[in-house]
Design a protein around this motif. Sequence first.
Motif, PDB file in Angstrom:
ATOM      1  N   MET A   1       0.819  -1.216   0.000  1.00 46.18           N
ATOM      2  CA  MET A   1       0.000   0.000   0.000  1.00 46.18           C
ATOM      3  C   MET A   1       0.853   1.267   0.000  1.00 46.18           C
ATOM      4  N   GLY A   2       2.172   1.110  -0.009  1.00 50.27           N
ATOM      5  CA  GLY A   2       3.055   2.264  -0.004  1.00 50.27           C
ATOM      6  C   GLY A   2       3.368   2.783   1.387  1.00 50.27           C
ATOM      7  N   HIS A   3       2.947   2.047   2.419  1.00 54.21           N
ATOM      8  CA  HIS A   3       3.250   2.423   3.792  1.00 54.21           C
ATOM      9  C   HIS A   3       4.514   1.707   4.249  1.00 54.21           C
ATOM     10  N   VAL A   4       5.063   2.193   5.340  1.00 53.15           N
ATOM     11  CA  VAL A   4       6.271   1.602   5.895  1.00 53.15           C
ATOM     12  C   VAL A   4       5.961   1.079   7.295  1.00 53.15           C
ATOM     13  N   ILE A   5       6.300  -0.161   7.528  1.00 52.57           N
ATOM     14  CA  ILE A   5       6.150  -0.766   8.851  1.00 52.57           C
ATOM     15  C   ILE A   5       7.523  -0.760   9.505  1.00 52.57           C
ATOM     16  N   ILE A   6       7.587  -0.198  10.706  1.00 56.30           N
ATOM     17  CA  ILE A   6       8.820  -0.187  11.487  1.00 56.30           C
ATOM     18  C   ILE A   6       8.566  -1.084  12.687  1.00 56.30           C
ATOM     19  N   ARG A   7       9.276  -2.189  12.746  1.00 52.98           N
ATOM     20  CA  ARG A   7       9.097  -3.173  13.816  1.00 52.98           C
ATOM     21  C   ARG A   7      10.375  -3.221  14.640  1.00 52.98           C
ATOM     22  N   LEU A   8      10.243  -3.005  15.969  1.00 57.27           N
ATOM     23  CA  LEU A   8      11.407  -2.951  16.850  1.00 57.27           C
ATOM     24  C   LEU A   8      11.234  -3.886  18.036  1.00 57.27           C
ATOM     25  N   THR A   9      12.292  -4.627  18.364  1.00 59.56           N
ATOM     26  CA  THR A   9      12.313  -5.461  19.557  1.00 59.56           C
ATOM     27  C   THR A   9      12.558  -4.559  20.763  1.00 59.56           C
ATOM     28  N   ARG A  10      11.781  -4.741  21.813  1.00 57.69           N
ATOM     29  CA  ARG A  10      11.973  -3.950  23.031  1.00 57.69           C
ATOM     30  C   ARG A  10      13.327  -4.273  23.658  1.00 57.69           C
ATOM     31  N   ALA A  11      13.952  -3.260  24.233  1.00 53.57           N
ATOM     32  CA  ALA A  11      15.285  -3.421  24.830  1.00 53.57           C
ATOM     33  C   ALA A  11      15.296  -4.474  25.932  1.00 53.57           C
ATOM     34  N   ASP A  12      14.178  -4.632  26.646  1.00 54.06           N
ATOM     35  CA  ASP A  12      14.134  -5.619  27.729  1.00 54.06           C
ATOM     36  C   ASP A  12      13.765  -7.023  27.237  1.00 54.06           C
ATOM     37  N   GLY A  13      13.566  -7.166  25.922  1.00 55.19           N
ATOM     38  CA  GLY A  13      13.260  -8.467  25.331  1.00 55.19           C
ATOM     39  C   GLY A  13      11.840  -8.946  25.564  1.00 55.19           C
ATOM     40  N   SER A  14      10.956  -8.070  26.048  1.00 55.07           N
ATOM     41  CA  SER A  14       9.590  -8.481  26.396  1.00 55.07           C
ATOM     42  C   SER A  14       8.626  -8.497  25.208  1.00 55.07           C
ATOM     43  N   GLY A  15       9.099  -8.247  24.011  1.00 53.08           N
ATOM     44  CA  GLY A  15       8.227  -8.268  22.844  1.00 53.08           C
ATOM     45  C   GLY A  15       8.666  -7.272  21.795  1.00 53.08           C
ATOM     46  N   GLU A  16       7.737  -6.939  20.909  1.00 50.38           N
ATOM     47  CA  GLU A  16       8.012  -6.008  19.813  1.00 50.38           C
ATOM     48  C   GLU A  16       6.995  -4.876  19.826  1.00 50.38           C
ATOM     49  N   ASP A  17       7.422  -3.757  19.260  1.00 51.79           N
ATOM     50  CA  ASP A  17       6.521  -2.640  19.002  1.00 51.79           C
ATOM     51  C   ASP A  17       6.519  -2.405  17.506  1.00 51.79           C
ATOM     52  N   GLU A  18       5.357  -2.059  16.983  1.00 50.46           N
ATOM     53  CA  GLU A  18       5.224  -1.841  15.548  1.00 50.46           C
ATOM     54  C   GLU A  18       4.660  -0.451  15.313  1.00 50.46           C
ATOM     55  N   PHE A  19       5.241   0.235  14.343  1.00 47.08           N
ATOM     56  CA  PHE A  19       4.825   1.576  13.972  1.00 47.08           C
ATOM     57  C   PHE A  19       4.549   1.584  12.477  1.00 47.08           C
ATOM     58  N   LEU A  20       3.670   2.481  12.064  1.00 43.82           N
ATOM     59  CA  LEU A  20       3.312   2.602  10.656  1.00 43.82           C
ATOM     60  C   LEU A  20       3.597   4.021  10.198  1.00 43.82           C
ATOM     61  N   LEU A  21       4.381   4.154   9.141  1.00 43.24           N
ATOM     62  CA  LEU A  21       4.679   5.448   8.544  1.00 43.24           C
ATOM     63  C   LEU A  21       3.884   5.540   7.259  1.00 43.24           C
ATOM     64  N   LYS A  22       2.917   6.464   7.234  1.00 43.21           N
ATOM     65  CA  LYS A  22       2.023   6.611   6.077  1.00 43.21           C
ATOM     66  C   LYS A  22       2.358   7.869   5.299  1.00 43.21           C
ATOM     67  N   HIS A  23       2.431   7.725   3.996  1.00 47.99           N
ATOM     68  CA  HIS A  23       2.635   8.858   3.100  1.00 47.99           C
ATOM     69  C   HIS A  23       1.299   9.552   2.875  1.00 47.99           C
ATOM     70  N   ARG A  24       1.284  10.876   2.945  1.00 47.71           N
ATOM     71  CA  ARG A  24       0.082  11.672   2.702  1.00 47.71           C
ATOM     72  C   ARG A  24       0.422  12.791   1.726  1.00 47.71           C
TER      73      ARG A  24
END
Length: 165
Positions: free
Chosen positions: A74-97
């Motif tokens: 869809m032209g969006h960017v998914i930024i997926r990061l592992t938490r520093a404490d190893g407790s999981g991941e966080d996901e962010f979406l960068l959308k073009h407008r």
Amino acid sequence: MPILLESIDSRGSFRLLRDREEQFQLKYQNWFSSKAMTTFNDQQIMMLPKNFWMSKFDIFKDGVDVGDIIFNWMGHVIIRLTRADGSGEDEFLLKHRGIMSTQYELLTEKNEHLLTLKAGFNWKKFKYNYEVIREGHDYPDIVLDELLIYCGFAANLHMTNSGMG
């Protein structure tokens, strides 16, 4: 407090300015290369391509794979990061407008609006700069600054790959 991702060379490298004070510089190997690196918060951060099509990138901190930057269909960017404490991941979406004026919105996986990057083109220097508009949330500056490393990298690639840059 003005925040700016400012282009610093013709290769696409940029720096983050917060109240005119430099927080970091992200440098590309060559002109809008798909490989970039910076030192932030006493860690070396690198983005390296994961595939031939330059649609997936690994994020390394001090040589350890800690996340991904993925361009979706869809032209969006998914930024997926592992938490520093190893407790999981966080996901962010960068959308073009936008069409005539380009901007990007950064959202959390809960659809919380964190930042807007408004692109401005400097014709004299033939470079993009991004004004960063912080939305109402309680993320600390250090977390946002790290996210801006990945957002600036992704926005530059998007602009280049879409023919805007």
